[in-house]
Motif scaffolding. Structure first.
Motif, PDB file in Angstrom:
ATOM      1  N   PRO A 114       0.809  -1.221   0.000  1.00 12.32           N
ATOM      2  CA  PRO A 114       0.000   0.000   0.000  1.00 12.32           C
ATOM      3  C   PRO A 114       0.845   1.277   0.000  1.00 12.32           C
ATOM      4  N   ALA A 115       1.950   1.261   0.730  1.00 18.32           N
ATOM      5  CA  ALA A 115       2.827   2.441   0.745  1.00 18.32           C
ATOM      6  C   ALA A 115       3.370   2.719  -0.648  1.00 18.32           C
ATOM      7  N   LEU A 116       3.735   1.669  -1.366  1.00 15.29           N
ATOM      8  CA  LEU A 116       4.251   1.854  -2.720  1.00 15.29           C
ATOM      9  C   LEU A 116       3.176   2.410  -3.648  1.00 15.29           C
ATOM     10  N   VAL A 117       1.945   1.930  -3.516  1.00 15.12           N
ATOM     11  CA  VAL A 117       0.853   2.459  -4.343  1.00 15.12           C
ATOM     12  C   VAL A 117       0.684   3.957  -4.105  1.00 15.12           C
ATOM     13  N   LEU A 118       0.594   4.352  -2.846  1.00 14.32           N
ATOM     14  CA  LEU A 118       0.326   5.752  -2.508  1.00 14.32           C
ATOM     15  C   LEU A 118       1.493   6.659  -2.895  1.00 14.32           C
ATOM     16  N   LEU A 119       2.709   6.214  -2.627  1.00 15.07           N
ATOM     17  CA  LEU A 119       3.877   7.038  -2.950  1.00 15.07           C
ATOM     18  C   LEU A 119       4.095   7.133  -4.457  1.00 15.07           C
ATOM     19  N   ASP A 165       1.606  15.526  -9.535  1.00 16.62           N
ATOM     20  CA  ASP A 165       1.423  16.452  -8.418  1.00 16.62           C
ATOM     21  C   ASP A 165      -0.048  16.521  -8.014  1.00 16.62           C
ATOM     22  N   ASP A 166      -0.276  16.511  -6.707  1.00 19.51           N
ATOM     23  CA  ASP A 166      -1.616  16.684  -6.139  1.00 19.51           C
ATOM     24  C   ASP A 166      -2.616  15.633  -6.621  1.00 19.51           C
ATOM     25  N   ALA A 167      -2.132  14.450  -6.951  1.00 18.69           N
ATOM     26  CA  ALA A 167      -3.037  13.372  -7.353  1.00 18.69           C
ATOM     27  C   ALA A 167      -3.814  12.877  -6.133  1.00 18.69           C
ATOM     28  N   PRO A 168      -5.109  12.556  -6.303  1.00 23.75           N
ATOM     29  CA  PRO A 168      -5.864  11.990  -5.182  1.00 23.75           C
ATOM     30  C   PRO A 168      -5.235  10.671  -4.723  1.00 23.75           C
ATOM     31  N   ARG A 177      11.679  16.142 -11.902  1.00 19.56           N
ATOM     32  CA  ARG A 177      10.705  15.872 -10.848  1.00 19.56           C
ATOM     33  C   ARG A 177      11.419  15.436  -9.577  1.00 19.56           C
ATOM     34  N   THR A 178      11.206  16.182  -8.541  1.00 21.51           N
ATOM     35  CA  THR A 178      11.694  15.826  -7.215  1.00 21.51           C
ATOM     36  C   THR A 178      10.549  16.084  -6.243  1.00 21.51           C
ATOM     37  N   GLY A 179      10.821  15.941  -4.987  1.00 22.26           N
ATOM     38  CA  GLY A 179       9.787  16.247  -4.016  1.00 22.26           C
ATOM     39  C   GLY A 179       9.686  15.188  -2.954  1.00 22.26           C
ATOM     40  N   ALA A 183      10.568   9.916  -0.408  1.00 18.64           N
ATOM     41  CA  ALA A 183      10.021   8.844   0.429  1.00 18.64           C
ATOM     42  C   ALA A 183      10.181   7.483  -0.252  1.00 18.64           C
ATOM     43  N   LEU A 184       9.998   7.424  -1.571  1.00 20.54           N
ATOM     44  CA  LEU A 184      10.226   6.175  -2.289  1.00 20.54           C
ATOM     45  C   LEU A 184      11.682   5.743  -2.169  1.00 20.54           C
ATOM     46  N   THR A 185      12.585   6.692  -2.274  1.00 22.06           N
ATOM     47  CA  THR A 185      14.011   6.388  -2.135  1.00 22.06           C
ATOM     48  C   THR A 185      14.316   5.858  -0.744  1.00 22.06           C
ATOM     49  N   GLU A 186      13.774   6.534   0.271  1.00 24.67           N
ATOM     50  CA  GLU A 186      13.996   6.104   1.656  1.00 24.67           C
ATOM     51  C   GLU A 186      13.441   4.701   1.885  1.00 24.67           C
TER      52      GLU A 186
END
Length: 337
Positions: A58-63, A70-73, A317-319, A324-327
């Motif tokens: 789930p974390a991978l899906v959301l991230l 940007d600003d995707a639901p 693209r950064t942010g 968080a995906l990298t971490e």
């Protein structure tokens, strides 16, 4: 050294659990109890329990969604769908492998019986598709196809894993292809579904899916290493269970095909009909180490991590989501669970 768990795992678990509970709540009373027990929400008698899974997928899906657009639901139902399918595979894996412990307590089949656990897994698989199409969304058909393809690859990989137990001629290449199906396909699907739900361009969906697949390869290699040398108090699973079952995990196959004296001795040990328990199981793990296969697996993890990170969205693209995906990816390779 203890490595801090990324906050994305804790956050995603909290955010997605309501959708998971709502989906499982649609099941009949007995099947629901088996599933709720498996998820760690209740004890066997139905009373509340506080155990939860890692919520990695789930974390991978959301991230992935946040990293792609940007600003995707937040795609909570896609995250729930992947987690439901993952837990279908865990229920069936525990049955096929005769594993008696998961998340520091007895596995569902040992508590409720094999038929009940099998049917609970089937129910979770069906729910995984159901939550993607109800209510329908513009990308629902593509999402169902992506999840179905990953599930099919997962099943093929699991079948190969079982077949390898009966064979003495497994090559490293086919072993890694098994991992691509059994583990990497669903992690890739998680990232791809997140990007798809966010409305990302197909090229971005493909890159993030590849990110997840490379990360999935590293994830399984770490699991294989922990299965040989991990601490059961931390992993929640018995150590050396793969060796006792004569599993052909990637480090084991690397050792068996290494051409070393240790590899040859391991080969004889795996062919010997005497049970691989106690000192014999510990010897098998030590032979894997002597063959250089622990070092190989660790290096392969790092290589896969590098390949995964190279796929993250580029073009400036950064942010926070990319960070968080990298971490999360780096944590997976260095985790202790």
């Amino acid at each position: 050294m203890t490595i801090a768990v990324p906050s994305a795992l804790t956050t995603s678990r909290r955010q997605v659990e309501p959708a998971l509970r709502a989906a499982v709540g649609e099941l009949d009373e007995h099947t629901r109890l088996v599933c709720e027990y498996h998820f760690g929400w209740v004890h066997a008698d139905g009373s509340p329990d506080g155990r939860t899974g890692k919520a990695l997928r789930p974390a991978l899906v959301l991230l992935a969604a946040a990293a792609a657009v940007d600003d995707a639901p937040a795609p909570f139902r896609e995250a729930a769908a992947v987690e439901l399918v993952h837990n279908f595979s865990l229920l069936h894996d525990d049955l096929m492998d005769d594993d008696t412990s998961r998340r520091h307590r007895p596995t569902a089949w040992t508590v409720f019986g094999r038929p009940a656990a099998l049917l609970a897994g089937d129910a979770l698989l069906a729910l995984g598709t159901s939550v993607l199409v109800d209510p329908p969304a513009p990308h629902a058909a593509d999402a169902v196809r992506m999840l179905g393809s990953a599930t099919g690859r997962l099943i093929v990989g699991q079948a190969a894993d079982l077949d390898f137990e009966r064979r003495h001629d497994v090559g490293l290449g086919e072993c890694l292809r098994m991992v691509e199906g059994k583990t990497a396909a669903l992690l890739g699907c998680a990232c791809g579904l997140g990007a798809l739900a966010a409305g990302a361009d197909p090229a971005v969906v493909s890159r993030l899916r590849t990110f997840g697949e490379e990360l999935g390869m590293a994830f399984q290699l770490v699991d294989d290493l922990l299965g040989l040398w991990g601490d059961p108090a931390t992993t929640g699973k018995p150590v050396l269970s793969d060796v006792r079952a004569r599993k052909k995990t990637a480090p084991v196959v690397h050792a068996l095909t290494s051409g070393t004296a240790a590899g040859e001795r391991l080969h004889r040990l795996y062919q010997d009909p005497e049970q691989l328990v106690g000192d014999r199981a510990e010897l098998a793990a030590d032979l894997v180490r002597q063959a250089g296969s622990k070092e190989w697996a660790e290096n392969e993890c790092e290589r896969r991590l590098t390949a995964a990170l190279a796929q993250l969205p580029t073009g400036g693209r950064t942010g926070p989501a990319v960070d968080a995906l990298t971490e999360l990816a780096e944590f997976i390779v260095r985790r202790q669970w």
